[in-house]
Design a protein around this motif. Sequence first.
Motif, PDB file in Angstrom:
ATOM      1  N   ILE A   1       9.206 -99.095 -31.440  1.00 36.23           N
ATOM      2  CA  ILE A   1      10.666 -99.071 -31.207  1.00 36.23           C
ATOM      3  C   ILE A   1      10.950 -99.280 -29.713  1.00 36.23           C
ATOM      4  CG2 ILE A   1      12.719 -97.571 -31.246  1.00 36.23           C
ATOM      5  CD1 ILE A   1      11.440 -96.253 -33.787  1.00 36.23           C
ATOM      6  N   ILE A   2      10.202 -98.570 -28.864  1.00 34.17           N
ATOM      7  CA  ILE A   2      10.424 -98.692 -27.409  1.00 34.17           C
ATOM      8  C   ILE A   2      10.175-100.143 -26.968  1.00 34.17           C
ATOM      9  CG2 ILE A   2       9.604 -97.959 -25.116  1.00 34.17           C
ATOM     10  CD1 ILE A   2      11.333 -95.859 -26.580  1.00 34.17           C
ATOM     11  N   LYS A   3       9.114-100.724 -27.490  1.00 31.83           N
ATOM     12  CA  LYS A   3       8.807-102.120 -27.121  1.00 31.83           C
ATOM     13  C   LYS A   3       9.935-103.050 -27.548  1.00 31.83           C
ATOM     14  CE  LYS A   3       3.963-102.388 -26.225  1.00 31.83           C
ATOM     15  NZ  LYS A   3       3.085-101.455 -26.938  1.00 31.83           N
ATOM     16  N   GLU A   4      10.488-102.780 -28.749  1.00 33.88           N
ATOM     17  CA  GLU A   4      11.583-103.624 -29.240  1.00 33.88           C
ATOM     18  C   GLU A   4      12.818-103.482 -28.334  1.00 33.88           C
ATOM     19  OE1 GLU A   4      13.211-104.855 -33.455  1.00 33.88           O
ATOM     20  OE2 GLU A   4      13.906-102.836 -32.977  1.00 33.88           O
ATOM     21  N   ILE A   5      13.126-102.254 -27.954  1.00 31.10           N
ATOM     22  CA  ILE A   5      14.288-102.038 -27.077  1.00 31.10           C
ATOM     23  C   ILE A   5      14.040-102.703 -25.719  1.00 31.10           C
ATOM     24  CG2 ILE A   5      15.737-100.291 -25.928  1.00 31.10           C
ATOM     25  CD1 ILE A   5      15.094 -98.428 -28.331  1.00 31.10           C
ATOM     26  N   GLN A   6      12.791-102.634 -25.258  1.00 31.14           N
ATOM     27  CA  GLN A   6      12.461-103.275 -23.964  1.00 31.14           C
ATOM     28  C   GLN A   6      12.661-104.787 -24.040  1.00 31.14           C
ATOM     29  OE1 GLN A   6       8.519-101.656 -23.467  1.00 31.14           O
ATOM     30  NE2 GLN A   6       9.230-100.112 -22.021  1.00 31.14           N
ATOM     31  N   ARG A   7      12.377-105.331 -25.216  1.00 28.31           N
ATOM     32  CA  ARG A   7      12.520-106.780 -25.390  1.00 28.31           C
ATOM     33  C   ARG A   7      14.009-107.163 -25.496  1.00 28.31           C
ATOM     34  NH1 ARG A   7      12.787-109.584 -30.032  1.00 28.31           N
ATOM     35  NH2 ARG A   7      12.162-107.809 -31.301  1.00 28.31           N
ATOM     36  N   LEU A   8      14.780-106.331 -26.169  1.00 34.83           N
ATOM     37  CA  LEU A   8      16.173-106.694 -26.461  1.00 34.83           C
ATOM     38  C   LEU A   8      17.135-106.339 -25.324  1.00 34.83           C
ATOM     39  CD1 LEU A   8      16.142-105.551 -30.194  1.00 34.83           C
ATOM     40  CD2 LEU A   8      16.229-107.915 -29.373  1.00 34.83           C
ATOM     41  N   LYS A   9      16.757-105.330 -24.506  1.00 31.85           N
ATOM     42  CA  LYS A   9      17.578-104.903 -23.366  1.00 31.85           C
ATOM     43  C   LYS A   9      19.069-104.726 -23.712  1.00 31.85           C
ATOM     44  CE  LYS A   9      14.690-107.136 -19.836  1.00 31.85           C
ATOM     45  NZ  LYS A   9      13.574-107.470 -20.752  1.00 31.85           N
ATOM     46  N   PRO A  10      19.387-103.868 -24.671  1.00 31.61           N
ATOM     47  CA  PRO A  10      20.809-103.665 -24.997  1.00 31.61           C
ATOM     48  C   PRO A  10      21.525-102.921 -23.870  1.00 31.61           C
ATOM     49  CG  PRO A  10      19.462-102.046 -26.118  1.00 31.61           C
ATOM     50  CD  PRO A  10      18.507-102.981 -25.433  1.00 31.61           C
ATOM     51  N   ASN A  11      22.812-103.153 -23.739  1.00 33.69           N
ATOM     52  CA  ASN A  11      23.579-102.395 -22.739  1.00 33.69           C
ATOM     53  C   ASN A  11      23.694-100.930 -23.159  1.00 33.69           C
ATOM     54  OD1 ASN A  11      25.142-105.326 -22.866  1.00 33.69           O
ATOM     55  ND2 ASN A  11      24.700-104.599 -20.813  1.00 33.69           N
ATOM     56  N   LEU A  12      24.027-100.730 -24.441  1.00 32.31           N
ATOM     57  CA  LEU A  12      24.229 -99.361 -24.943  1.00 32.31           C
ATOM     58  C   LEU A  12      23.212 -99.049 -26.030  1.00 32.31           C
ATOM     59  CD1 LEU A  12      25.936 -96.718 -25.162  1.00 32.31           C
ATOM     60  CD2 LEU A  12      27.369 -97.906 -26.827  1.00 32.31           C
ATOM     61  N   LEU A  13      22.575 -97.875 -25.893  1.00 36.36           N
ATOM     62  CA  LEU A  13      21.634 -97.400 -26.915  1.00 36.36           C
ATOM     63  C   LEU A  13      22.177 -96.096 -27.487  1.00 36.36           C
ATOM     64  CD1 LEU A  13      18.820 -97.273 -28.349  1.00 36.36           C
ATOM     65  CD2 LEU A  13      17.974 -96.094 -26.298  1.00 36.36           C
ATOM     66  N   LEU A  14      22.441 -96.097 -28.791  1.00 32.66           N
ATOM     67  CA  LEU A  14      22.865 -94.856 -29.449  1.00 32.66           C
ATOM     68  C   LEU A  14      21.644 -94.241 -30.112  1.00 32.66           C
ATOM     69  CD1 LEU A  14      26.187 -95.947 -31.235  1.00 32.66           C
ATOM     70  CD2 LEU A  14      25.883 -94.902 -28.964  1.00 32.66           C
ATOM     71  N   VAL A  15      21.399 -92.959 -29.828  1.00 29.88           N
ATOM     72  CA  VAL A  15      20.246 -92.277 -30.414  1.00 29.88           C
ATOM     73  C   VAL A  15      20.753 -91.068 -31.206  1.00 29.88           C
ATOM     74  CG1 VAL A  15      18.007 -91.207 -29.954  1.00 29.88           C
ATOM     75  CG2 VAL A  15      18.855 -92.981 -28.415  1.00 29.88           C
ATOM     76  N   GLY A  16      20.676 -91.152 -32.511  1.00 30.31           N
ATOM     77  CA  GLY A  16      21.171 -90.071 -33.373  1.00 30.31           C
ATOM     78  C   GLY A  16      20.053 -89.479 -34.198  1.00 30.31           C
ATOM     79  N   LEU A  17      19.319 -88.545 -33.594  1.00 28.39           N
ATOM     80  CA  LEU A  17      18.166 -87.931 -34.277  1.00 28.39           C
ATOM     81  C   LEU A  17      18.394 -86.446 -34.499  1.00 28.39           C
ATOM     82  CD1 LEU A  17      15.361 -89.482 -32.004  1.00 28.39           C
ATOM     83  CD2 LEU A  17      16.264 -90.421 -34.133  1.00 28.39           C
TER      84      LEU A  17
ATOM     85  N   ILE B   1      15.423 -89.425 -25.386  1.00 30.69           N
ATOM     86  CA  ILE B   1      16.013 -90.195 -24.272  1.00 30.69           C
ATOM     87  C   ILE B   1      15.352 -89.780 -22.950  1.00 30.69           C
ATOM     88  CG2 ILE B   1      18.151 -90.590 -22.939  1.00 30.69           C
ATOM     89  CD1 ILE B   1      19.673 -90.294 -25.650  1.00 30.69           C
ATOM     90  N   HIS B   2      15.173 -88.475 -22.787  1.00 33.62           N
ATOM     91  CA  HIS B   2      14.571 -87.965 -21.547  1.00 33.62           C
ATOM     92  C   HIS B   2      13.136 -88.499 -21.384  1.00 33.62           C
ATOM     93  CE1 HIS B   2      14.092 -85.207 -18.228  1.00 33.62           C
ATOM     94  NE2 HIS B   2      12.923 -84.870 -18.725  1.00 33.62           N
ATOM     95  N   ARG B   3      12.384 -88.441 -22.488  1.00 33.17           N
ATOM     96  CA  ARG B   3      10.974 -88.858 -22.465  1.00 33.17           C
ATOM     97  C   ARG B   3      10.823 -90.326 -22.069  1.00 33.17           C
ATOM     98  NH1 ARG B   3      10.036 -86.725 -27.143  1.00 33.17           N
ATOM     99  NH2 ARG B   3      10.106 -88.528 -28.509  1.00 33.17           N
ATOM    100  N   HIS B   4      11.778 -91.149 -22.499  1.00 32.15           N
ATOM    101  CA  HIS B   4      11.636 -92.596 -22.293  1.00 32.15           C
ATOM    102  C   HIS B   4      12.544 -93.143 -21.201  1.00 32.15           C
ATOM    103  CE1 HIS B   4       8.959 -92.900 -25.679  1.00 32.15           C
ATOM    104  NE2 HIS B   4       9.829 -92.295 -26.460  1.00 32.15           N
ATOM    105  N   ARG B   5      13.219 -92.247 -20.449  1.00 33.25           N
ATOM    106  CA  ARG B   5      14.267 -92.725 -19.536  1.00 33.25           C
ATOM    107  C   ARG B   5      13.775 -93.744 -18.520  1.00 33.25           C
ATOM    108  NH1 ARG B   5      12.277 -88.126 -17.918  1.00 33.25           N
ATOM    109  NH2 ARG B   5      12.101 -87.609 -15.711  1.00 33.25           N
ATOM    110  N   LYS B   6      12.499 -93.628 -18.124  1.00 33.47           N
ATOM    111  CA  LYS B   6      12.010 -94.529 -17.068  1.00 33.47           C
ATOM    112  C   LYS B   6      11.612 -95.896 -17.609  1.00 33.47           C
ATOM    113  CE  LYS B   6      11.033 -91.184 -13.625  1.00 33.47           C
ATOM    114  NZ  LYS B   6      10.259 -89.949 -13.789  1.00 33.47           N
ATOM    115  N   GLU B   7      11.503 -96.007 -18.937  1.00 37.41           N
ATOM    116  CA  GLU B   7      11.039 -97.283 -19.498  1.00 37.41           C
ATOM    117  C   GLU B   7      12.095 -97.956 -20.377  1.00 37.41           C
ATOM    118  OE1 GLU B   7       7.640 -96.697 -22.024  1.00 37.41           O
ATOM    119  OE2 GLU B   7       8.460 -94.874 -22.892  1.00 37.41           O
ATOM    120  N   LEU B   8      13.294 -97.368 -20.424  1.00 31.09           N
ATOM    121  CA  LEU B   8      14.334 -97.969 -21.274  1.00 31.09           C
ATOM    122  C   LEU B   8      15.229 -98.894 -20.439  1.00 31.09           C
ATOM    123  CD1 LEU B   8      15.452 -94.946 -23.520  1.00 31.09           C
ATOM    124  CD2 LEU B   8      14.327 -97.049 -24.296  1.00 31.09           C
TER     125      LEU B   8
END
Length: 242
Positions: free
Chosen positions: A145-161, A170-177
């Motif tokens: 999932i992270i790799k896909e987001i890195q490829r797509l570079k969306p402006n807004l990411l909604l995370v509903g978990l 979000i905190h865990r991945h903040r440096k790579e999103l």
Amino acid sequence: MTTRVLGADIYAHTFRESVDKIFGYLKSGKFHSVYTPNPEMLMLASKSAEFSAVLKRADLLLADGIGIVIAARRNKVKIPERSPGCDTIEALFPLMNNAKMSLYILGASPGVAQKALERVAQKYPNIVAAGCGDGYFDDEKERIIIKEIQRLKPNLLLVGLGSPKQENFIHRHRKELPVSVAVGCGGTIDVLAGNVKRAPSVFRKLGLEWLCRLLSQPSRAGRMLQIPVFLIKVLMTNDEKG
Ligand code: UDP
């Protein structure tokens, strides 16, 4: 301007100002995390140093529920009104549409994020529906999932978990999103998909949305019992002295 509730610095502005603030983040091109704390989350943060640190590193904490607004009434700086996560996100869409921004939705049961994305794209044809994924994944799938987001570079990411999973993610991945805004959005994806109805606006205006949710989902009663405990805890905490 923020005001402190149980150690968390909550954005103390109107709903419209909250929306504008996040849209500013979206235009900045730099990463920002936005969470929407409710009493339950702040109670958890008061007990867990780890989760408290996650909230402290957030760029913006919105007063999602009436409990937070009430809790801040004893502070010098008050919160003029709620900025519910769901309404805030929906108010961002027309702005994102004008600016032709892109959106990735992560969370909820299989198929729901897809439905939510399709409905947003239908209503706002200039929003780029970058991608989506459901909220039930293992570590291996998380990397994909992270790799896909890195490829797509969306402006807004909604995370509903659900919380605290979404904020920790979000905190865990903040440096790579490579996104400008990541929002921990709880059940908003179910609402965007049309699977869950919001409370009638009269209840929302009166700050009684929680009552409607309790009536429609009685299983939430246990969670809501934390609200009075939260208010008592707020009264016993001297937030203004930090
Ligand atoms: N959820 C998820 N993965 C999980 C646990 C929950 O995607 O491992 C989703 C769930 O399907 C629902 C949302 O998180 O869409 C529930 O959020 P919650 O009820 O905590 O949010 P609230 O309604 O309180 O905003």
